[in-house]
Write a protein that holds these residues in place. Structure first.
Motif, PDB file in Angstrom:
ATOM      1  N   ALA A   1      28.104  14.705 -68.462  1.00  0.00           N
ATOM      2  CA  ALA A   1      28.463  13.243 -67.920  1.00  0.00           C
ATOM      3  C   ALA A   1      30.331  12.809 -69.131  1.00  0.00           C
ATOM      4  CB  ALA A   1      27.384  12.565 -69.777  1.00  0.00           C
TER       5      ALA A   1
ATOM      6  N   GLU B   1      39.023   4.479 -75.748  1.00  0.00           N
ATOM      7  CA  GLU B   1      37.879   3.628 -75.378  1.00  0.00           C
ATOM      8  C   GLU B   1      37.912   2.076 -76.915  1.00  0.00           C
ATOM      9  OE1 GLU B   1      34.469   5.543 -74.529  1.00  0.00           O
ATOM     10  OE2 GLU B   1      33.767   3.695 -74.036  1.00  0.00           O
TER      11      GLU B   1
ATOM     12  N   LEU C   1      30.172   8.592 -77.164  1.00  0.00           N
ATOM     13  CA  LEU C   1      28.099   8.334 -75.388  1.00  0.00           C
ATOM     14  C   LEU C   1      27.989   9.436 -74.598  1.00  0.00           C
ATOM     15  CD1 LEU C   1      29.020   4.774 -74.226  1.00  0.00           C
ATOM     16  CD2 LEU C   1      26.982   5.811 -75.542  1.00  0.00           C
TER      17      LEU C   1
ATOM     18  N   GLY D   1      22.919  -1.225 -72.596  1.00  0.00           N
ATOM     19  CA  GLY D   1      23.943  -1.842 -72.221  1.00  0.00           C
ATOM     20  C   GLY D   1      25.082  -1.129 -71.401  1.00  0.00           C
ATOM     21  N   ARG D   2      25.434  -1.509 -70.424  1.00  0.00           N
ATOM     22  CA  ARG D   2      26.143  -0.876 -68.747  1.00  0.00           C
ATOM     23  C   ARG D   2      27.386  -0.842 -69.338  1.00  0.00           C
ATOM     24  NH1 ARG D   2      24.725  -4.488 -64.000  1.00  0.00           N
ATOM     25  NH2 ARG D   2      22.015  -4.571 -65.151  1.00  0.00           N
ATOM     26  N   GLY D   3      27.932   0.464 -68.801  1.00  0.00           N
ATOM     27  CA  GLY D   3      29.540   0.416 -68.249  1.00  0.00           C
ATOM     28  C   GLY D   3      30.528   0.919 -70.281  1.00  0.00           C
ATOM     29  N   ILE D   4      31.440   0.007 -69.983  1.00  0.00           N
ATOM     30  CA  ILE D   4      32.240  -0.047 -70.746  1.00  0.00           C
ATOM     31  C   ILE D   4      31.402  -0.995 -72.038  1.00  0.00           C
ATOM     32  CG2 ILE D   4      33.532  -2.257 -71.009  1.00  0.00           C
ATOM     33  CD1 ILE D   4      35.848   1.065 -71.725  1.00  0.00           C
TER      34      ILE D   4
ATOM     35  N   ALA E   1      28.038  -0.131 -73.327  1.00  0.00           N
ATOM     36  CA  ALA E   1      26.963   0.625 -73.624  1.00  0.00           C
ATOM     37  C   ALA E   1      27.062   1.186 -75.035  1.00  0.00           C
ATOM     38  CB  ALA E   1      27.204   2.041 -72.477  1.00  0.00           C
TER      39      ALA E   1
ATOM     40  N   ALA F   1      15.973  -3.611 -61.158  1.00  0.00           N
ATOM     41  CA  ALA F   1      16.427  -5.082 -62.319  1.00  0.00           C
ATOM     42  C   ALA F   1      17.946  -5.126 -62.147  1.00  0.00           C
ATOM     43  CB  ALA F   1      16.153  -4.188 -63.944  1.00  0.00           C
ATOM     44  N   GLY F   2      18.290  -5.414 -61.215  1.00  0.00           N
ATOM     45  CA  GLY F   2      19.625  -5.730 -61.065  1.00  0.00           C
ATOM     46  C   GLY F   2      20.432  -4.872 -61.612  1.00  0.00           C
ATOM     47  N   ALA F   3      20.815  -3.745 -61.309  1.00  0.00           N
ATOM     48  CA  ALA F   3      21.252  -2.871 -61.537  1.00  0.00           C
ATOM     49  C   ALA F   3      21.609  -2.052 -60.481  1.00  0.00           C
ATOM     50  CB  ALA F   3      21.026  -1.805 -62.564  1.00  0.00           C
TER      51      ALA F   3
ATOM     52  N   ARG G   1      15.732   4.711 -67.984  1.00  0.00           N
ATOM     53  CA  ARG G   1      17.442   4.316 -68.068  1.00  0.00           C
ATOM     54  C   ARG G   1      17.869   4.506 -66.500  1.00  0.00           C
ATOM     55  NH1 ARG G   1      21.297   1.462 -71.082  1.00  0.00           N
ATOM     56  NH2 ARG G   1      23.693   3.527 -70.144  1.00  0.00           N
TER      57      ARG G   1
ATOM     58  N   MET H   1      33.478  -2.035 -63.078  1.00  0.00           N
ATOM     59  CA  MET H   1      33.419  -2.063 -63.752  1.00  0.00           C
ATOM     60  C   MET H   1      32.430  -2.187 -64.966  1.00  0.00           C
ATOM     61  SD  MET H   1      36.059  -3.909 -66.790  1.00  0.00           S
ATOM     62  CE  MET H   1      35.668  -5.087 -66.288  1.00  0.00           C
TER      63      MET H   1
ATOM     64  N   GLU I   1      29.327  -2.521 -63.235  1.00  0.00           N
ATOM     65  CA  GLU I   1      28.233  -1.952 -62.694  1.00  0.00           C
ATOM     66  C   GLU I   1      27.934  -0.828 -63.234  1.00  0.00           C
ATOM     67  OE1 GLU I   1      25.190  -3.492 -61.627  1.00  0.00           O
ATOM     68  OE2 GLU I   1      26.419  -5.457 -61.196  1.00  0.00           O
ATOM     69  N   SER I   2      29.607   0.301 -63.500  1.00  0.00           N
ATOM     70  CA  SER I   2      29.075   1.291 -63.800  1.00  0.00           C
ATOM     71  C   SER I   2      28.064   1.490 -65.258  1.00  0.00           C
ATOM     72  CB  SER I   2      30.612   1.416 -64.813  1.00  0.00           C
ATOM     73  OG  SER I   2      30.176   2.576 -65.355  1.00  0.00           O
ATOM     74  N   CYS I   3      27.475   2.342 -64.768  1.00  0.00           N
ATOM     75  CA  CYS I   3      26.229   2.954 -65.958  1.00  0.00           C
ATOM     76  C   CYS I   3      27.127   3.378 -67.143  1.00  0.00           C
ATOM     77  CB  CYS I   3      25.287   3.712 -65.443  1.00  0.00           C
ATOM     78  SG  CYS I   3      25.551   5.624 -65.424  1.00  0.00           S
ATOM     79  N   GLY I   4      27.824   3.120 -67.106  1.00  0.00           N
ATOM     80  CA  GLY I   4      28.024   3.745 -68.592  1.00  0.00           C
ATOM     81  C   GLY I   4      28.627   5.464 -69.317  1.00  0.00           C
ATOM     82  N   LYS I   5      27.165   6.479 -68.113  1.00  0.00           N
ATOM     83  CA  LYS I   5      27.487   7.879 -68.490  1.00  0.00           C
ATOM     84  C   LYS I   5      28.508   8.921 -68.109  1.00  0.00           C
ATOM     85  CE  LYS I   5      23.788  11.881 -67.018  1.00  0.00           C
ATOM     86  NZ  LYS I   5      23.037  12.174 -66.529  1.00  0.00           N
TER      87      LYS I   5
ATOM     88  N   ARG J   1      32.606   5.138 -66.496  1.00  0.00           N
ATOM     89  CA  ARG J   1      33.362   3.830 -67.733  1.00  0.00           C
ATOM     90  C   ARG J   1      33.852   3.619 -68.485  1.00  0.00           C
ATOM     91  NH1 ARG J   1      30.520   6.295 -71.742  1.00  0.00           N
ATOM     92  NH2 ARG J   1      32.141   7.007 -73.530  1.00  0.00           N
TER      93      ARG J   1
END
Lengths: 239, 177, 550
Positions: free
Chosen positions: A50, A99, A154, A175-178, A180, C283-285, C302, C455, C457-461, C466
């Motif tokens: 990651a 961030e 993260l 949560g997603r993206g920024i 999360a 679920a909309g991702a 996830r 931005m 829709e990024s999963c953040g991993k 992210r």
């Protein structure tokens, strides 16, 4: 069960090296004293690829490859230290600093922080991207530990150690993206978690000051990680 | 050898970086032979002159006065060095950003009042909505992180610049310290 | 053609003794413009005219010209009525067998209809998507039956390879090669392999997969069953987004009917081949359209991607070899097996065979769903089929590939639409969204729109995606509000390169594409925003207050 593992020979930065076929590029490189920066990787836990700091160039492959999740192959020619990689690695750190609110000078982990160390090692003297200064919470509801979202990067080491070693799976990401963030149970206060065993493994593997012990002041929180290789070795031997 | 025109500025910081600078102790005497301190909190000079060769700036940009000052200084100095974490990252002054200026002022002057709390506004510079590091507002030539940067690293940086070399402070200091 | 045929002379379209069939489009586009009411009105009119025994009214899938909905076609008569209102019902019914209602007629000789080649959409607008009998009457399940009784799994893979079909999800990986990899791979310890249909269509403006699922769901089931036979899998999953309730409903109906008729389940067509299909709702991702994230999501985890290798072909769903293809890819399969690989390969270009379905949208006269041979020029798509830009405005660009693609300017209008050419000009085929922009569109604003999408829709991993997308979005906001400097533009370009090169999955790796392609062809628009604080298209609101001068 003794698995048959083949020995692979490859070149890293022009040097001939050898490794087992079930080893990753990162493992083989480190065995040969070729250092690579990592943040999400920690010996003893699964790898997720990651943080993107350990990306390397492999001859004949167009894309950059995460060395922590890629197994060595016969004849591979790996470059770990190109100018391009150095630039991207610095940018990864800059993005992390911008961030959240990493104020090193008043951090419990000042002087004992992987992020801070890497910034020095990779020559990040300032961050060119605007700091985002998000409003983030601190969860001090646990009797012994504190979660400070301001300092979390993260990396999910806490999530993995809790799931894979302690077997509690108290931590996860929501949560997603920024947006999360790591959470305990179903985003309930850590102190009210019914799954947390208070073992503290998450605190010890956390690379920054995001997870710390209560009562520690600035620069006092150094982490003790010896338990992890010890536990994994013991478990492997038992198998 | 001709002395260079040297200045230091103190924006939103704790003066710790200036203290660290003074901590080079007896080396200050050597330095005095090479630099002419034309503007600094350490000398009695109210206006920033023109044609300065080297300026060290401590502190983040927090008020309209800071902003005006640093913009004007940028036009009057050849080299500008961000000295210390507040100038480089925003550091502690920037911790107010996530709460918003008004909430912070209210907490400080109204909510915790003992008698008749009021947000002071007379003869004081107006605070900017957000504290920003210096390089987000003007061009900065060199960065010296650290809270504060160690005396010997400040000395190293000035020596290198005086010798006409590009300092490479990366491994000698770090954020926080 | 029998457009002037008398009642006696007309065909018997449904094989049910009725002479006429009025097909009302009940796909999402027409439904939302009121086609359900039209359908009821037509049924009433048929009754009140006493024509119940001669004429039926049925709901069908997408008729294509979505911008002119509700659409009603008179089956076997080559008549399509547009903008139909319930009040028109009586007139339409009265005209049956006589002269068609001129004021409602679409021009069937217009390029929108004549320039299309339908393989995937061959049954769309013709069959009732909720009746397997209709599908069977249109040669449905002929391909599966041919595969199971006349071909070995190896033969099937061979036909797919020969056809030259490439993944229609966007990347264009050769389907035959993928199938043969999974066919050859060793099942997991419990003997499992899986077939997954990716129906997590999420590009803004794209609705190809939805239309296929809503209009001809059996076709996708048949394609998956053939894939299961070819690769040795006995379980399939359709991962479809929950935002497509109608598609989900029709898929459920189709699966039930196919099971009942023996085309799915144990011992299909009395052979030893068994294949089940289950639906899993997303679920909309958006990121769950990425195959490893999709697999994680089906597993109940996830939905985040993981680095490849290992690829799903070796290590997929629950660790077993897994075939993942997109809806449109599977929808091509029955036709290929029915007619043979060579037949399919005779369409398209040297490297890209067959047809592609596009959702044509934006500043173009005829918006809707089209299927064209690969290799057609963009000009034909936009100006002939699409009818050009309305209101006398000037064409500026076509955006293809959604948030992963790019903008193609007028100078490339005569290039062929295929995988290689599109990526050479900085865009991509993508799943098939095609949005036309005219002179009133600001290209920086378009780039900002897609960056905001990536931005959120990024999963953040991974860090580049992210934080990088958020920083790029902020920089684009700075540019479109007139507060940016040329240094900000440099930062943006540098971030584009870094995020593209270092992100973990396709979402991040392609997120900079809309910026890079607009910078390549419309750099002057960026500079105009930055240097002169002016939006040439008049879209962006400029602020005079300079906050940062960086």
């Amino acid at each position: 069960m003794a698995k048959q593992v083949q020995v692979k020979t490859l070149k890293i930065n022009g040097v001939d090296v050898g490794g087992r076929g079930d080893q990753t590029i990162l493992q083989v490189a480190r065995e040969h004293d070729i250092e690579m920066p990592t943040l999400c990787h920690i010996e003893g836990l699964s790898d997720v690829g990651a943080c993107r700091l350990c990306l390397v160039e492999v001859k004949g492959i167009n894309k950059l490859i995460p060395s922590c999740t890629t197994l060595v192959e016969e004849g591979m020619e790996v470059t770990t230290n190109s100018e391009r990689l150095a630039k991207y690695r610095k940018m990864v750190l800059e993005l992390l600093f911008a961030e959240r609110n990493h104020i090193c000078s008043v951090c419990v982990s000042n002087g004992h922080c992987d992020l801070q160390d890497l910034a020095r090692l990779l020559g990040v003297t300032h961050v060119r991207y605007p700091y985002r200064y998000p409003r983030l919470s601190v969860d001090a509801s646990h009797q012994r530990f504190v979660l400070d979202q301001n300092r979390c990067i993260l990396c999910t080491r806490c999530v993995r150690v809790c799931d894979e070693i302690e077997g509690a799976h108290t931590w996860d990401v929501m949560g997603r993206g920024i947006e999360a963030k790591v959470i305990t149970d179903l985003n309930q206060p850590w102190g009210s978690s019914e799954t947390c065993t208070s073992c503290g493994k998450c605190v010890q593997v956390c690379p920054t000051g995001a997870l710390s012990e209560k009562g520690k002041s600035v620069a006092e929180m150094s982490k003790r990680r010896q338990f992890l290789p010890y536990l994994t070795t013991m478990r492997e031997e038992r198998e | 050898m001709k002395k260079i025109k040297f200045a230091t500025v103190w924006l939103d910081g704790c003066s710790g970086c200036h203290m660290s600078f003074l901590d080079i102790d007896e080396k200050l005497l050597d330095l005095a032979g090479k630099i002419d301190v034309v503007y600094s909190p350490l000398v009695d000079n109210k206006t920033f002159p023109g044609d300065v060769d080297l300026t060290l700036v401590e502190g983040a940009v927090s008020s309209d006065e800071d902003l005006e000052k640093i913009r004007s200084i940028r036009t009057r100095t050849k080299l500008l060095v961000a000295l210390g974490d507040c100038a480089v990252t925003g550091n502690i002054p920037s911790m107010r950003n996530q709460f918003g200026m008004n909430a912070v002022l209210r907490r400080a002057y109204v909510e915790n009042k003992t008698i008749g709390g009021k947000i002071p506004n007379v003869n004081l510079p107006t605070l900017l909505p957000e504290v920003r590091p210096v390089h987000e507002l003007v061009r900065v030539d060199h960065f010296l992180p650290g809270c504060p940067p160690p005396a010997e690293v400040i000395e190293y940086l000035i020596d290198e610049l005086l010798a006409g070399r590009t300092p490479d402070p990366e491994r000698r200091t770090r954020f926080g310290l | 053609m029998s457009s002037e045929g008398s009642v006696e002379g007309a065909a018997d379209p449904g094989g049910d003794g009725k002479t006429h069939s009025l097909n009302v489009c009940v796909a999402a586009g027409c439904l939302s413009s009121g086609s359900e009411k039209v359908k009821v009105a037509l049924e009433d009119a048929v009754k009140s005219h006493g024509l119940e025994h001669e004429c039926k009214v049925k709901g069908v899938g997408c008729l294509g010209l979505c911008s002119k909905g509700p659409l009603v076609s008179v089956e076997k008569e080559n008549v399509v009525y547009q903008d139909v209102e319930p009040g028109d019902a009586a007139e339409i019914v009265e005209s049956l067998g006589k002269e068609a209602v001129t004021r409602l007629k679409c021009d069937m000789e217009s390029p929108f209809f004549t320039r299309q080649t339908k393989i995937v959409l061959e049954n769309c607008g013709i069959i009732d998507p909720e009746r397997i009998e209709d599908y069977l009457a249109a040669d449905g399940y002929e391909a599966l039956s041919k595969a199971l009784t006349q071909l070995t799994p190896h033969d099937v893979v061979d036909q797919i390879s020969k056809s030259g079909l490439r993944g229609r999800g966007g990347a264009g990986y050769p389907t035959g090669l993928k199938w043969s990899t999974i066919a050859k791979s060793v099942p997991d310890s419990t003997g499992r392999k899986f077939v997954i249909c990716n129906a997590d269509e999420g590009d803004p403006g794209a609705f190809m997969d939805r239309s296929v699922l809503e209009s001809d769901p059996f076709r996708v089931l048949e394609g998956m069953a053939i894939a299961g036979y070819a690769t040795g899998a006995s379980q399939g999953y359709i991962y479809v987004r929950a935002e497509y309730p109608l598609a989900v409903k029709r898929l459920r109906t189709a699966i039930r009917q196919a099971e009942k008729s023996g085309y799915l389940g144990a011992n299909i067509l009395d052979t030893t081949f068994s294949f089940r299909i289950d639906i899993r709702l997303g679920a909309g991702a958006f990121v769950c359209g990425e195959e490893t994230a999709l697999i994680a999501s089906i597993e109940g985890k996830r939905g985040t991607p993981r680095p490849r290798p290992p690829y799903p072909a070796e290590h997929g769903l629950w660790g077993a070899p897994t075939l993942i293809n997109n809806v449109e890819t599977y929808a091509n399969v029955p036709a290929i097996i029915r007619h043979g690989g060579e037949w399919f390969a005779s369409r398209g270009t040297e490297k890209s065979k067959g047809t592609k379905v596009f959702a044509l949208a934006g500043r173009v006269r005829n918006t809707g769903l089209i299927e064209v041979p690969i290799g057609i020029t963009l000009r034909e798509v936009v100006f002939d089929i699409g009818g050009g830009v309305p209101d006398g405005k000037k064409f500026k660009a076509v955006q293809t590939g959604g948030p992963s693609g790019g903008c193609i300017p007028a100078e490339h209008l005569d290039m062929p639409v295929d995988y290689e050419t599109l990526s050479r000009v900085g865009s991509m085929m993508g799943s098939g969204g095609m949005i036309v922009a005219d002179e009133t569109s600001c290209m920086v604003d378009v780039a900002k729109f897609f960056m905001e999408f990536c931005m959120s829709e990024s999963c953040g991993k991974c860090i580049p995606c992210r934080v990088g997308t958020a920083q790029m979005y902020d920089l684009l906001c700075k540019i479109t509000s007139g507060q940016a400097s040329m240094q900000d533009l440099d930062l943006l370009i540098e971030l584009c390169d870094m995020v593209k090169s270092t992100s973990l999955c396709g979402l991040g790796q392609s997120a900079p594409n809309p910026v890079l392609s607009t910078l390549r062809y419309f750099r002057s628009e960026y500079e105009e925003h930055i240097l002169n604080k002016r939006c040439p298209a008049g879209v962006c609101k400029m602020s005079n207050e300079v906050v940062h001068n960086g």
